[in-house]
Scaffold this active site. Structure first.
Site, PDB file in Angstrom:
ATOM      1  N   HIS A   1      -3.228   7.048   2.798  1.00  0.00           N
ATOM      2  CA  HIS A   1      -3.677   5.721   2.373  1.00  0.00           C
ATOM      3  C   HIS A   1      -4.951   5.379   3.147  1.00  0.00           C
ATOM      4  O   HIS A   1      -5.030   5.594   4.353  1.00  0.00           O
ATOM      5  CB  HIS A   1      -2.570   4.710   2.666  1.00  0.00           C
TER       6      HIS A   1
ATOM      7  N   ASN B   1      -9.956  -0.455   1.249  1.00  0.00           N
ATOM      8  CA  ASN B   1      -8.502  -0.322   1.083  1.00  0.00           C
ATOM      9  C   ASN B   1      -8.117  -0.853  -0.305  1.00  0.00           C
ATOM     10  O   ASN B   1      -8.134  -2.061  -0.527  1.00  0.00           O
ATOM     11  CB  ASN B   1      -7.823  -1.124   2.197  1.00  0.00           C
TER      12      ASN B   1
ATOM     13  N   CYS C   1       0.820  -1.223   0.000  1.00  0.00           N
ATOM     14  CA  CYS C   1       0.000   0.000   0.000  1.00  0.00           C
ATOM     15  C   CYS C   1       0.853   1.272   0.000  1.00  0.00           C
ATOM     16  O   CYS C   1       0.317   2.363  -0.169  1.00  0.00           O
ATOM     17  CB  CYS C   1      -0.947  -0.014   1.184  1.00  0.00           C
TER      18      CYS C   1
HETATM   19  N1  COA Z   1     -17.451  -9.382  11.679  1.00  0.00           N
HETATM   20  C1  COA Z   1     -17.772  -9.725  12.954  1.00  0.00           C
HETATM   21  N2  COA Z   1     -16.869 -10.142  13.846  1.00  0.00           N
HETATM   22  C2  COA Z   1     -15.592 -10.227  13.432  1.00  0.00           C
HETATM   23  C3  COA Z   1     -15.195  -9.891  12.124  1.00  0.00           C
HETATM   24  C4  COA Z   1     -16.188  -9.458  11.232  1.00  0.00           C
HETATM   25  N3  COA Z   1     -15.903  -9.101   9.964  1.00  0.00           N
HETATM   26  N4  COA Z   1     -13.874 -10.073  12.013  1.00  0.00           N
HETATM   27  C5  COA Z   1     -13.424 -10.496  13.224  1.00  0.00           C
HETATM   28  N5  COA Z   1     -14.473 -10.596  14.071  1.00  0.00           N
HETATM   29  C6  COA Z   1     -14.461 -11.011  15.481  1.00  0.00           C
HETATM   30  C7  COA Z   1     -13.332 -11.973  15.754  1.00  0.00           C
HETATM   31  O1  COA Z   1     -13.721 -13.300  15.489  1.00  0.00           O
HETATM   32  C8  COA Z   1     -13.095 -11.738  17.226  1.00  0.00           C
HETATM   33  O2  COA Z   1     -14.081 -12.409  17.956  1.00  0.00           O
HETATM   34  P1  COA Z   1     -13.706 -13.111  19.353  1.00  0.00           P
HETATM   35  O3  COA Z   1     -13.256 -11.994  20.237  1.00  0.00           O
HETATM   36  O4  COA Z   1     -14.999 -13.730  19.735  1.00  0.00           O
HETATM   37  O5  COA Z   1     -12.604 -14.067  19.028  1.00  0.00           O
HETATM   38  C9  COA Z   1     -13.362 -10.252  17.388  1.00  0.00           C
HETATM   39  O6  COA Z   1     -14.203  -9.872  16.290  1.00  0.00           O
HETATM   40  C10 COA Z   1     -12.120  -9.414  17.387  1.00  0.00           C
HETATM   41  O7  COA Z   1     -11.332  -9.808  16.249  1.00  0.00           O
HETATM   42  P2  COA Z   1     -10.031  -9.070  15.850  1.00  0.00           P
HETATM   43  O8  COA Z   1      -9.467  -9.672  14.599  1.00  0.00           O
HETATM   44  O9  COA Z   1      -9.147  -8.996  17.052  1.00  0.00           O
HETATM   45  O10 COA Z   1     -10.658  -7.643  15.501  1.00  0.00           O
HETATM   46  P3  COA Z   1     -10.048  -6.204  15.595  1.00  0.00           P
HETATM   47  O11 COA Z   1     -10.737  -5.446  16.625  1.00  0.00           O
HETATM   48  O12 COA Z   1      -8.541  -6.217  15.617  1.00  0.00           O
HETATM   49  O13 COA Z   1     -10.511  -5.604  14.174  1.00  0.00           O
HETATM   50  C11 COA Z   1      -9.582  -5.158  12.003  1.00  0.00           C
HETATM   51  C12 COA Z   1     -10.082  -6.227  12.980  1.00  0.00           C
HETATM   52  C13 COA Z   1      -9.045  -5.871  10.786  1.00  0.00           C
HETATM   53  C14 COA Z   1     -10.776  -4.285  11.631  1.00  0.00           C
HETATM   54  C15 COA Z   1      -8.505  -4.289  12.683  1.00  0.00           C
HETATM   55  O14 COA Z   1      -7.561  -5.114  13.328  1.00  0.00           O
HETATM   56  C16 COA Z   1      -7.774  -3.410  11.715  1.00  0.00           C
HETATM   57  O15 COA Z   1      -8.357  -2.557  11.069  1.00  0.00           O
HETATM   58  N6  COA Z   1      -6.446  -3.561  11.592  1.00  0.00           N
HETATM   59  C17 COA Z   1      -5.646  -2.809  10.640  1.00  0.00           C
HETATM   60  C18 COA Z   1      -5.589  -3.574   9.350  1.00  0.00           C
HETATM   61  C19 COA Z   1      -5.074  -2.760   8.197  1.00  0.00           C
HETATM   62  O16 COA Z   1      -5.138  -1.561   8.182  1.00  0.00           O
HETATM   63  N7  COA Z   1      -4.557  -3.486   7.214  1.00  0.00           N
HETATM   64  C20 COA Z   1      -4.114  -2.927   5.981  1.00  0.00           C
HETATM   65  C21 COA Z   1      -2.779  -2.355   6.092  1.00  0.00           C
HETATM   66  S1  COA Z   1      -2.332  -1.655   4.581  1.00  0.00           S
END
Ligand code: COA
Length: 336
Positions: A258, A288, A118
Site C-alpha cells: 500500500h 495514497n 486502505c
Molecule cells: N507542510 C509544512 N508543515 C507541516 C505540514 C505541511 N504539509 N503538515 C504539518 N506541518 C508542521 C506541523 O504544523 C508541525 O509544526 P510544529 O512542530 O511547528 O507544530 C510539524 O510540521 C510537525 O507536524 P506533524 O503532524 O507532527 O508531522 P509529522 O512529522 O508527523 O508528518 C505526516 C506528518 C502525515 C507526513 C506523517 O505523520 C505520516 O506520514 N504519518 C503516516 C500517515 C499515513 O500513512 N496515513 C495513511 C494510513 S493508510
C-alpha cells in the site's frame, strides 16, 4: 483452509485514475507548505483528484471494465461483486449494486461494499477466496475505489497532502488447473486504536431534540500515531507472513505495498532485505489512493516493465480501523 478447498485464479487486474493532477506546488496555494516538506516526509510529488463527473463510482466502473477486458471472464458470468471503499461517492445504494447495474451484470447476483480503508483490497480478496474455496461462487469481481479528495479538510495540511483518488479492480475465478494464485492470505484489525484515522458521519440530530447539531465531516488523522503504529507492526508482520507460508524472503519476486508513505515502505523493504527493484512504489505520482493503491501499483508497474508477470508478489496494506493484511500471490502472464 477448508478441506477440498477450490483454488483461486487471478484472471484480470485493472485500474483507473482521474484526469486532474495536483502537485505539491499547487498545494502551496491552499496553505503554508512546500514540495520539499511533503516529499521528504512522504515521498509524494503529486496526486490525482476527481473533478466534473468523476467519482469513486465512475472510476470503479472504469477499473472494473479494464480488469474484465484483461480477463477471460465475461461480465455476464460474474456471480458476486465486492467493492472495497471507505471514501465512496454514495453510502447507499452500495457501490457494488451500482457497478452491477452500470456493467449490465444480471440482477440475480449479490453485490455489497466493505469498509476496511486502505486494506480493503486484501480484505475483499480474502472474502472472495472464502467464497471460491467453498464452491459458493466461481467468478467474482472485486473493485477497490475511493474518492478521498471529497472527504478531506482542505485546511488540514498534515492530512490532506497525503491522499489521492483512484480505483483498482480484480477478477478472480475458480482455478481449473489446480494452481492456487493465493499462496497465503491474512487479514487483521485492532479497533482499540481506531480513533487515529476517522471519518465520522456526524449527521444532524432531530431539531425537536437538539437544535444546531450539525458538525463538519472530514477525515481526521493523527499522522504521528499512524506512522508509529504501522512502522512498529508492518515490517515484522510481512516477514511473518512469508515465514508462515513456508517461504523465504528471497523466494518472492516483488513487494507491492500500500502506497501511504515511502518511509514505511522502506522499513518493510529493509526488514525483508530487498533491493529497490523488488519493491514497487508509485506514491510519488499518485499519493495514497486508499483501497485502490495496491492494484494501481501492480498494473502500472507491469505497464512500465518494472514487474514481469509469471512471478510471485507480496501484497500488503494497512489503514483505518486499524486494519492490516497481506497476501502472497502468483501473478500469471496476461492478467494485466
Ligand atoms: N507542510 C509544512 N508543515 C507541516 C505540514 C505541511 N504539509 N503538515 C504539518 N506541518 C508542521 C506541523 O504544523 C508541525 O509544526 P510544529 O512542530 O511547528 O507544530 C510539524 O510540521 C510537525 O507536524 P506533524 O503532524 O507532527 O508531522 P509529522 O512529522 O508527523 O508528518 C505526516 C506528518 C502525515 C507526513 C506523517 O505523520 C505520516 O506520514 N504519518 C503516516 C500517515 C499515513 O500513512 N496515513 C495513511 C494510513 S493508510
Amino acid at each position: 483452509m477448508i478441506n477440498n478447498a477450490i483454488p483461486l485464479r487471478i484472471a484480470g487486474v485493472g485500474y483507473s485514475v482521474p484526469k486532474a493532477v495536483v502537485t505539491n506546488e499547487d498545494l502551496t496555494k491552499l496553505y503554508d507548505t512546500s514540495d520539499e516538506w511533503i516529499y521528504t516526509r512522504t515521498g509524494i510529488k503529486e496526486r490525482r483528484m476527481v473533478s466534473g463527473d468523476e467519482s469513486a463510482f465512475e472510476l470503479g466502473v472504469d477499473a472494473a471494465k479494464n480488469a474484465l477486458a484483461k480477463s477471460d471472464i465475461k461480465a455476464d458470468d460474474i456471480e458476486l461483486i465486492i467493492v472495497a471503499t471507505s471514501a465512496p461517492s454514495q453510502l447507499y445504494p452500495a457501490m457494488g449494486c451500482r457497478i452491477q447495474a452500470e456493467l449490465g451484470i444480471p440482477n440475480n447476483i449479490p453485490a455489497f461494499d466493505i469498509t476496511a480503508a486502505c486494506t480493503g483490497l486484501i480484505y475483499a480478496l480474502s472474502i472472495a477466496r472464502g467464497f471460491i474455496a467453498s464452491g459458493m461462487y466461481k467468478n467474482i469481481l472485486i473493485v477497490a475505489t475511493d474518492n478521498n479528495s471529497k472527504l478531506l479538510d482542505w485546511s488540514d495540511r498534515s492530512c490532506s497532502i497525503l491522499f489521492g483518488d483512484g480505483a483498482g479492480a480484480m477478477v478472480v475465478t475458480a482455478s481449473e488447473d489446480g494452481v492456487d494464485d493465493i499462496i497465503s492470505i491474512d487479514i487483521k484489525s485492532d479497533g482499540s486504536i481506531g480513533n487515529i484515522i476517522e471519518f465520522n458521519l456526524a449527521g444532524k440530530n432531530c431539531p425537536l431534540v437538539e437544535p444546531n447539531t450539525e458538525k463538519p465531516q472530514f477525515i481526521t488523522m493523527n499522522g504521528k500515531e499512524v506512522y508509529r503504529f504501522v512502522a512498529r507492526v508492518l515490517p515484522e508482520y510481512v516477514e511473518q507472513l512469508v515465514a508462515n507460508a513456508g517461504m523465504k524472503n528471497e523466494d518472492i519476486d516483488y513487494l507491492i505495498p500500500h502506497q501511504a508513505n515511502l518511509r514505511i515502505i522502506q522499513a518493510v523493504q529493509e526488514r525483508l532485505g530487498y533491493s529497490e527493484d523488488k519493491v514497487i512504489t508509485n506514491i510519488e505520482r499518485f499519493g495514497n489512493t486508499s483501497a485502490a493503491s495496491i492494484p494501481l501499483a501492480l498494473v502500472e508497474s507491469v505497464e512500465q516493465g518494472k514487474v514481469k508477470l509469471g512471478s510471485t508478489a507480496i501484497l500488503t496494506g494497512f489503514g483505518a480501523g486499524m486494519t492490516w493484511g497481506g497476501a502472497i500471490v502468483r501473478l500469471r502472464e496476461g492478467i494485466c
